[in-house]
Design an enzyme around this catalytic site. Structure first.
Site, short mmCIF file in Angstrom:
data_model
loop_
_atom_site.label_atom_id
_atom_site.label_comp_id
_atom_site.label_asym_id
_atom_site.label_seq_id
_atom_site.Cartn_x
_atom_site.Cartn_y
_atom_site.Cartn_z
CG HIS A 306 -2.07 0.92 1.09
ND1 HIS A 306 -2.00 2.27 1.35
CD2 HIS A 306 -3.33 0.67 0.66
CE1 HIS A 306 -3.19 2.80 1.10
NE2 HIS A 306 -4.00 1.87 0.68
CG ASP A 363 -8.58 -4.41 -2.53
OD1 ASP A 363 -9.77 -4.26 -2.21
OD2 ASP A 363 -7.90 -3.54 -3.08
N1 CMC Z 1 4.11 -7.52 -4.72
C1 CMC Z 1 5.44 -7.46 -4.91
N2 CMC Z 1 6.17 -6.36 -4.79
C2 CMC Z 1 5.55 -5.23 -4.47
C3 CMC Z 1 4.15 -5.19 -4.26
C4 CMC Z 1 3.43 -6.38 -4.39
N3 CMC Z 1 2.10 -6.40 -4.21
N4 CMC Z 1 3.78 -3.93 -3.95
C5 CMC Z 1 4.89 -3.20 -3.99
N5 CMC Z 1 5.97 -3.98 -4.30
C6 CMC Z 1 7.39 -3.55 -4.37
C7 CMC Z 1 7.63 -2.78 -5.66
O1 CMC Z 1 8.09 -3.64 -6.68
C8 CMC Z 1 8.68 -1.79 -5.23
O2 CMC Z 1 9.93 -2.43 -5.21
P1 CMC Z 1 11.28 -1.61 -5.56
O3 CMC Z 1 11.37 -0.53 -4.51
O4 CMC Z 1 12.34 -2.63 -5.47
O5 CMC Z 1 11.07 -1.07 -6.93
C9 CMC Z 1 8.32 -1.47 -3.78
O6 CMC Z 1 7.58 -2.60 -3.30
C10 CMC Z 1 7.44 -0.22 -3.63
O7 CMC Z 1 6.34 -0.36 -4.52
P2 CMC Z 1 5.71 0.85 -5.35
O8 CMC Z 1 4.98 0.28 -6.51
O9 CMC Z 1 6.78 1.87 -5.62
O10 CMC Z 1 4.72 1.41 -4.27
P3 CMC Z 1 3.45 2.31 -4.56
O11 CMC Z 1 3.17 3.01 -3.28
O12 CMC Z 1 3.65 3.14 -5.78
O13 CMC Z 1 2.29 1.24 -4.89
C11 CMC Z 1 0.51 -0.30 -4.65
C12 CMC Z 1 1.33 0.82 -3.97
C13 CMC Z 1 -0.72 -0.59 -3.78
C14 CMC Z 1 0.03 0.20 -6.01
C15 CMC Z 1 1.39 -1.57 -4.80
O14 CMC Z 1 1.78 -2.02 -3.52
C16 CMC Z 1 0.68 -2.67 -5.57
O15 CMC Z 1 0.72 -2.68 -6.81
N6 CMC Z 1 0.01 -3.64 -4.84
C17 CMC Z 1 -0.78 -4.66 -5.51
C18 CMC Z 1 -2.13 -4.08 -5.91
C19 CMC Z 1 -3.04 -3.88 -4.73
O16 CMC Z 1 -3.20 -4.75 -3.88
N7 CMC Z 1 -3.70 -2.70 -4.71
C20 CMC Z 1 -4.72 -2.39 -3.70
C21 CMC Z 1 -4.31 -1.27 -2.80
S1 CMC Z 1 -5.36 -1.15 -1.36
C22 CMC Z 1 -6.91 -0.77 -1.99
C23 CMC Z 1 -7.01 0.61 -2.50
O17 CMC Z 1 -6.78 1.56 -1.73
O18 CMC Z 1 -7.34 0.76 -3.66
#
Ligand code: CMC
Length: 428
Positions: A306, A363
């Protein structure tokens, strides 16, 4: 405002920016005059360090896993409150008295019917349309049906539009489902609760009565509470940005639905259950964990991680408990829950997830519950949209009433070509 200022020096120019203090949470540096004073922009793609507005609705402490609506912890609201009460709280700022709640509940109940002409609108969609595609279209179309509540300068019209959106969203979502399975639309019933009515409109058929299971009604109501609002998330920011131009509320909420649909946001509940079903057996979990950690593989654990929570999402805690309650009430057991529990355990004991502070989010478990209740995966995000409508309209109202509100107009770091002369087609 605090006595502090933040000083940024750019070449020979030093700018003192006031530091604003919220009631709780990080201080905020007010950079509104920064460009005027320095000629430079600040750069923050994805708004990771930017407060886009002032708000009194929802507070999140992502490090501690805290979520408060108007000061009340989400766990307490999920345990003791109802979705209608939380909707009132978010819209009006305080928990209602018994009379005020009954009045609000009655008002919402009496707005649940859709203009009959909208039923024909559905028939323009293919039967296999995703419910979110239908929701975007139908909610946007409401502005063509309810002209008497689109004057955003009139607080009374704003409140009627808000009530209409909260009330009609279950009807719109249930009709999207009915259309996809080829069953007749079921009209709302005023003797049922908000959530009971939604269950009835979704699962009842004219040929026989549908019995609403009280435990299911309570569980779904709680799921709605858990999704009601979440600060300045992507879809809420979309609603605010759309609304900042003066667009009507129905159009703004349609924009929010479009944003919510994405798999990184609300679409993750559908993606998470699909992922758990694809994993299928606990023995296959290590393979998926390895894929999630592999930089060359775009796969991510859906329902994990998140932007704000760097700790267990407090909503996921309630969700996990709710799975057990629903399974017990319906006397079902879905092996996918065991896969989810073991996946969580293995991921949380893995260094990759620990270092990046990736925990289950709201989720991760919601799909398991919704599936046990009988919703197809394509409806999951539509349910999220239904509940989040409360937050969207509350945030939209707050924005319109804010004297500091301006049209949202970010700037950019331009890296394209500099000025060059046009080349006629025969010379290219
Ligand atoms: N599985 C594997 N690696 C992950 C995941 C995951 N679910 N989420 C983040 N990472 C890694 C990502 O690869 C990155 O690694 P690095 O720093 O080495 O590049 C690091 O963690 C930080 O991730 P980010 O994408 O820069 O973080 P963000 O804040 O931009 O994204 C997120 C947050 C929710 C989009 C992401 O965690 C994700 O894609 N999760 C899966 C989708 C999901 O469950 N979304 C629902 C969110 S909660 C409901 C809502 O509010 O909508």
């Amino acid at each position: 405002m605090t006595d502090q200022t933040a000083t940024i020096t750019l070449g020979d120019t030093s700018v003192d920016s006031p530091v604003l203090k919220g009631s709780v949470g990080p201080d905020v540096v007010d950079i509104r005059k920064f460009y005027g004073q320095t000629g430079a922009f600040t750069y923050d793609p994805g708004f990771t360090s930017t407060a886009s507005c002032e708000s009194k609705l929802t507070y999140i402490d992502g490090d501690e896993g805290v979520l408060l609506h108007r000061g009340y912890p989400i766990g307490e609201l999920a345990e003791h409150s109802s979705f209608m009460e939380v909707a009132y709280l978010l819209l009006n700022g305080e928990l209602p008295s018994a009379d005020a709640l009954a009045h609000f509940d009655n008002t919402i109940t009496r707005h649940t019917m859709l203009h009959e002409q909208l039923a024909t609108f559905y028939r323009g969609f293919r039967r296999d349309a995703h419910p979110m595609a239908i929701m975007c279209g139908v909610v946007g179309a409401l502005s063509a049906f309810y002209h008497d509540s689109t004057d955003i300068q009139d607080p009374h019209q704003r409140m009627i539009a808000s009530h209409r959106l909260i009330a009609k969203m279950p009807t719109i979502a249930a009709m999207a489902y009915k259309y996809s399975v080829g069953q007749p639309f079921i009209y709302p019933r005023n003797d049922l609760s908000y959530t009971g009515n939604f269950l009835n409109m979704t699962f009842a058929v004219p040929a026989e009565d549908y019995e609403i299971h009280p435990a299911v009604e309570r569980a779904l109501d709680r799921i709605f509470i858990l999704h009601a609002d979440h600060e300045q998330n992507a879809s809420t920011s979309t609603v605010r940005l759309a609304g900042s131009s003066g667009a009507n509320p129905f159009a703004c909420i349609a924009a929010g639905i479009a944003c919510l649909w994405g798999p990184a946001h609300g679409g993750a509940n559908e993606a998470a259950l699909n992922m758990l079903r694809e994993i299928g057996r606990p023995e296959r979990i290590p393979e998926y964990i390895a894929r999630a950690k592999d930089k060359d593989d775009p796969f991510r654990l859906m329902g994990f991680g998140h932007r704000v929570y760097k700790n267990y999402d407090p909503r996921a805690t309630v969700m996990q408990k709710t799975v057990r309650e629903v399974f017990a009430a319906l006397k079902v057991n879905d092996p996918v829950f065991e896969v989810a529990l073991q996946l969580e355990e293995m991921a949380l004991s893995d260094d990759y997830f620990a270092e990046k502070k990736l925990f289950p989010n709201v989720d991760f478990y919601s799909g398991v519950i919704l599936s046990a209740i009988g919703f197809p995966t394509t409806m999951f995000t539509a349910l999220f949209a239904l509940a989040r409508t409360v937050g969207w309209v509350a945030q939209w109202n707050e924005m319109i009433s804010d004297p500091a509100q301006k049209i949202g107009r970010p700037r950019q770091l331009y890296t394209g070509p500099t000025q060059r002369p046009y080349v006629p087609v025969d010379k290219r």
